[in-house]
Design a protein around this motif. Structure first.
Motif, PDB file in Angstrom:
ATOM      1  N   VAL A  51       0.891  -1.487   0.028  1.00  0.00           N
ATOM      2  CA  VAL A  51       0.035   0.042  -0.317  1.00  0.00           C
ATOM      3  C   VAL A  51       0.683   1.361   0.117  1.00  0.00           C
ATOM      4  O   VAL A  51       0.759   1.571   1.306  1.00  0.00           O
ATOM      5  CB  VAL A  51      -0.563   0.279   1.470  1.00  0.00           C
ATOM      6  CG1 VAL A  51      -2.002   1.523   0.805  1.00  0.00           C
ATOM      7  CG2 VAL A  51      -1.694  -1.368   1.219  1.00  0.00           C
ATOM      8  N   PRO A  52       1.335   1.561  -1.673  1.00  0.00           N
ATOM      9  CA  PRO A  52       2.501   2.499  -1.222  1.00  0.00           C
ATOM     10  C   PRO A  52       1.596   4.253  -1.241  1.00  0.00           C
ATOM     11  O   PRO A  52       0.500   4.647  -1.493  1.00  0.00           O
ATOM     12  CB  PRO A  52       2.816   2.565  -2.386  1.00  0.00           C
ATOM     13  CG  PRO A  52       1.471   2.343  -3.103  1.00  0.00           C
ATOM     14  CD  PRO A  52       1.165   1.288  -2.200  1.00  0.00           C
ATOM     15  N   SER A  53       1.715   4.813   1.217  1.00  0.00           N
ATOM     16  CA  SER A  53       1.144   5.924   0.972  1.00  0.00           C
ATOM     17  C   SER A  53       1.653   6.985   1.224  1.00  0.00           C
ATOM     18  O   SER A  53       2.560   5.757   2.262  1.00  0.00           O
ATOM     19  CB  SER A  53      -0.428   5.941   1.260  1.00  0.00           C
ATOM     20  OG  SER A  53      -0.715   7.153   1.627  1.00  0.00           O
ATOM     21  N   ASP A  54       2.169   7.706   1.114  1.00  0.00           N
ATOM     22  CA  ASP A  54       2.455   8.769   2.433  1.00  0.00           C
ATOM     23  C   ASP A  54       2.418   8.991   3.369  1.00  0.00           C
ATOM     24  O   ASP A  54       2.961   9.419   4.515  1.00  0.00           O
ATOM     25  CB  ASP A  54       3.623  10.472   1.679  1.00  0.00           C
ATOM     26  CG  ASP A  54       4.346   9.710   0.788  1.00  0.00           C
ATOM     27  OD1 ASP A  54       5.090   8.809   0.507  1.00  0.00           O
ATOM     28  OD2 ASP A  54       4.578  10.410  -0.847  1.00  0.00           O
ATOM     29  N   ASP A  55       0.966   9.368   3.204  1.00  0.00           N
ATOM     30  CA  ASP A  55       0.219   9.965   4.268  1.00  0.00           C
ATOM     31  C   ASP A  55      -0.425   8.550   5.259  1.00  0.00           C
ATOM     32  O   ASP A  55      -0.708   7.866   4.895  1.00  0.00           O
ATOM     33  CB  ASP A  55      -1.357  10.190   3.486  1.00  0.00           C
ATOM     34  CG  ASP A  55      -2.303  11.297   5.081  1.00  0.00           C
ATOM     35  OD1 ASP A  55      -0.969  10.655   6.094  1.00  0.00           O
ATOM     36  OD2 ASP A  55      -3.058  11.792   4.215  1.00  0.00           O
ATOM     37  N   ARG A  56       0.662   8.476   6.239  1.00  0.00           N
ATOM     38  CA  ARG A  56      -0.097   7.477   7.734  1.00  0.00           C
ATOM     39  C   ARG A  56      -1.504   6.911   7.564  1.00  0.00           C
ATOM     40  O   ARG A  56      -1.462   5.768   7.605  1.00  0.00           O
ATOM     41  CB  ARG A  56       1.048   7.202   8.630  1.00  0.00           C
ATOM     42  CG  ARG A  56       2.248   6.952   8.505  1.00  0.00           C
ATOM     43  CD  ARG A  56       3.169   7.401  10.427  1.00  0.00           C
ATOM     44  NE  ARG A  56       4.728   7.354   9.894  1.00  0.00           N
ATOM     45  CZ  ARG A  56       5.075   6.798  10.804  1.00  0.00           C
ATOM     46  NH1 ARG A  56       4.447   6.633  12.004  1.00  0.00           N
ATOM     47  NH2 ARG A  56       6.438   6.391  11.006  1.00  0.00           N
ATOM     48  N   GLU A  57      -2.148   8.124   7.860  1.00  0.00           N
ATOM     49  CA  GLU A  57      -3.551   7.966   8.559  1.00  0.00           C
ATOM     50  C   GLU A  57      -3.800   6.993   7.235  1.00  0.00           C
ATOM     51  O   GLU A  57      -4.783   6.361   7.431  1.00  0.00           O
ATOM     52  CB  GLU A  57      -3.487   9.492   8.968  1.00  0.00           C
ATOM     53  CG  GLU A  57      -3.608   9.503  10.057  1.00  0.00           C
ATOM     54  CD  GLU A  57      -4.664  10.868  10.878  1.00  0.00           C
ATOM     55  OE1 GLU A  57      -5.422  11.124  10.580  1.00  0.00           O
ATOM     56  OE2 GLU A  57      -3.649  11.763  11.316  1.00  0.00           O
ATOM     57  N   GLU A  58      -4.040   7.980   6.261  1.00  0.00           N
ATOM     58  CA  GLU A  58      -4.855   7.125   4.835  1.00  0.00           C
ATOM     59  C   GLU A  58      -4.204   6.080   4.588  1.00  0.00           C
ATOM     60  O   GLU A  58      -5.109   4.878   4.240  1.00  0.00           O
ATOM     61  CB  GLU A  58      -4.378   7.521   2.984  1.00  0.00           C
ATOM     62  CG  GLU A  58      -4.979   7.437   2.567  1.00  0.00           C
ATOM     63  CD  GLU A  58      -4.206   8.582   1.167  1.00  0.00           C
ATOM     64  OE1 GLU A  58      -5.183   8.390  -0.272  1.00  0.00           O
ATOM     65  OE2 GLU A  58      -3.465   8.631   0.793  1.00  0.00           O
TER      66      GLU A  58
END
Length: 98
Positions: A51-58
Protein backbone atom coordinates in the motif's frame (compact mmCIF):
# COMPACT_ATOMS: atom_id res chain seq x y z
CA UNK A 1 -11.01 -17.41 13.06
CA UNK A 2 -8.86 -16.12 15.90
CA UNK A 3 -5.17 -16.97 15.80
CA UNK A 4 -2.93 -17.33 18.83
CA UNK A 5 0.36 -15.45 19.02
CA UNK A 6 2.27 -18.68 18.30
CA UNK A 7 0.19 -19.28 15.17
CA UNK A 8 0.75 -15.68 14.04
CA UNK A 9 4.49 -16.05 14.56
CA UNK A 10 4.46 -19.26 12.50
CA UNK A 11 2.56 -17.56 9.64
CA UNK A 12 4.86 -14.52 9.73
CA UNK A 13 7.79 -16.90 9.31
CA UNK A 14 6.11 -18.43 6.27
CA UNK A 15 5.36 -14.97 4.86
CA UNK A 16 8.92 -13.70 5.19
CA UNK A 17 10.19 -14.85 1.75
CA UNK A 18 6.97 -13.90 -0.06
CA UNK A 19 6.73 -10.94 -2.41
CA UNK A 20 3.66 -8.67 -2.40
CA UNK A 21 0.97 -10.24 -4.61
CA UNK A 22 -1.15 -7.10 -4.95
CA UNK A 23 0.03 -3.51 -5.12
CA UNK A 24 -2.38 -0.62 -4.90
CA UNK A 25 -2.04 1.94 -7.65
CA UNK A 26 -2.84 5.61 -7.91
CA UNK A 27 -6.60 4.99 -7.73
CA UNK A 28 -6.28 3.47 -4.26
CA UNK A 29 -8.61 0.75 -3.07
CA UNK A 30 -11.07 0.00 -5.88
CA UNK A 31 -13.51 -2.87 -6.37
CA UNK A 32 -11.10 -4.39 -8.89
CA UNK A 33 -8.26 -4.33 -6.37
CA UNK A 34 -10.50 -5.89 -3.71
CA UNK A 35 -11.51 -8.63 -6.15
CA UNK A 36 -7.84 -9.30 -6.88
CA UNK A 37 -7.08 -9.51 -3.15
CA UNK A 38 -10.00 -11.95 -2.71
CA UNK A 39 -8.61 -14.12 -5.54
CA UNK A 40 -5.12 -14.07 -4.05
CA UNK A 41 -6.42 -14.99 -0.58
CA UNK A 42 -8.49 -17.85 -1.96
CA UNK A 43 -5.54 -19.15 -3.94
CA UNK A 44 -2.64 -18.58 -1.50
CA UNK A 45 -4.25 -18.04 1.95
CA UNK A 46 -1.18 -16.06 3.10
CA UNK A 47 -0.39 -12.91 1.11
CA UNK A 48 1.40 -9.59 1.21
CA UNK A 49 -0.15 -6.39 -0.12
CA UNK A 50 1.80 -3.24 -0.85
CA UNK A 51 0.00 0.00 0.00
CA UNK A 52 2.22 2.86 -1.23
CA UNK A 53 1.02 6.00 0.51
CA UNK A 54 2.96 8.85 2.10
CA UNK A 55 0.08 9.67 4.45
CA UNK A 56 0.22 7.32 7.46
CA UNK A 57 -3.43 7.81 8.39
CA UNK A 58 -4.60 7.15 4.84
CA UNK A 59 -2.43 4.02 4.65
CA UNK A 60 -3.83 2.76 7.98
CA UNK A 61 -7.41 3.40 6.82
CA UNK A 62 -6.82 1.54 3.55
CA UNK A 63 -5.30 -1.44 5.40
CA UNK A 64 -8.21 -1.52 7.86
CA UNK A 65 -10.68 -1.44 4.96
CA UNK A 66 -8.89 -4.34 3.24
CA UNK A 67 -9.02 -6.42 6.43
CA UNK A 68 -12.69 -5.57 7.03
CA UNK A 69 -13.81 -6.26 3.45
CA UNK A 70 -11.92 -9.55 3.05
CA UNK A 71 -12.62 -10.81 6.59
CA UNK A 72 -8.98 -11.89 6.78
CA UNK A 73 -6.63 -11.92 9.74
CA UNK A 74 -4.06 -9.13 9.86
CA UNK A 75 -0.71 -10.59 10.86
CA UNK A 76 1.62 -7.63 10.53
CA UNK A 77 2.38 -4.38 8.76
CA UNK A 78 5.94 -3.50 7.90
CA UNK A 79 6.25 -0.10 6.30
CA UNK A 80 3.97 -0.14 3.26
CA UNK A 81 3.40 -3.91 3.32
CA UNK A 82 0.40 -5.62 4.90
CA UNK A 83 0.65 -9.34 5.69
CA UNK A 84 -2.68 -11.12 5.96
CA UNK A 85 -4.08 -14.64 6.22
CA UNK A 86 -7.44 -16.20 5.54
CA UNK A 87 -7.98 -19.94 5.56
CA UNK A 88 -9.51 -21.30 2.39
CA UNK A 89 -11.76 -24.33 2.04
CA UNK A 90 -8.83 -26.53 0.93
CA UNK A 91 -6.66 -25.50 3.92
CA UNK A 92 -3.39 -25.25 2.01
CA UNK A 93 -1.37 -24.11 5.04
CA UNK A 94 -1.46 -26.33 8.11
CA UNK A 95 -1.20 -24.18 11.22
CA UNK A 96 0.09 -25.62 14.51
CA UNK A 97 -2.75 -26.08 16.98
CA UNK A 98 -1.12 -24.10 19.81
Amino acid sequence: MKLTNKQKQYLKGLAHPLKPVVQLGGNGLTEGVLAEIENALSHHELIKIKVPSDDREEKALIMEAIIRETKAEKLQTIGHVLIMYRQSDEKKISIPKV
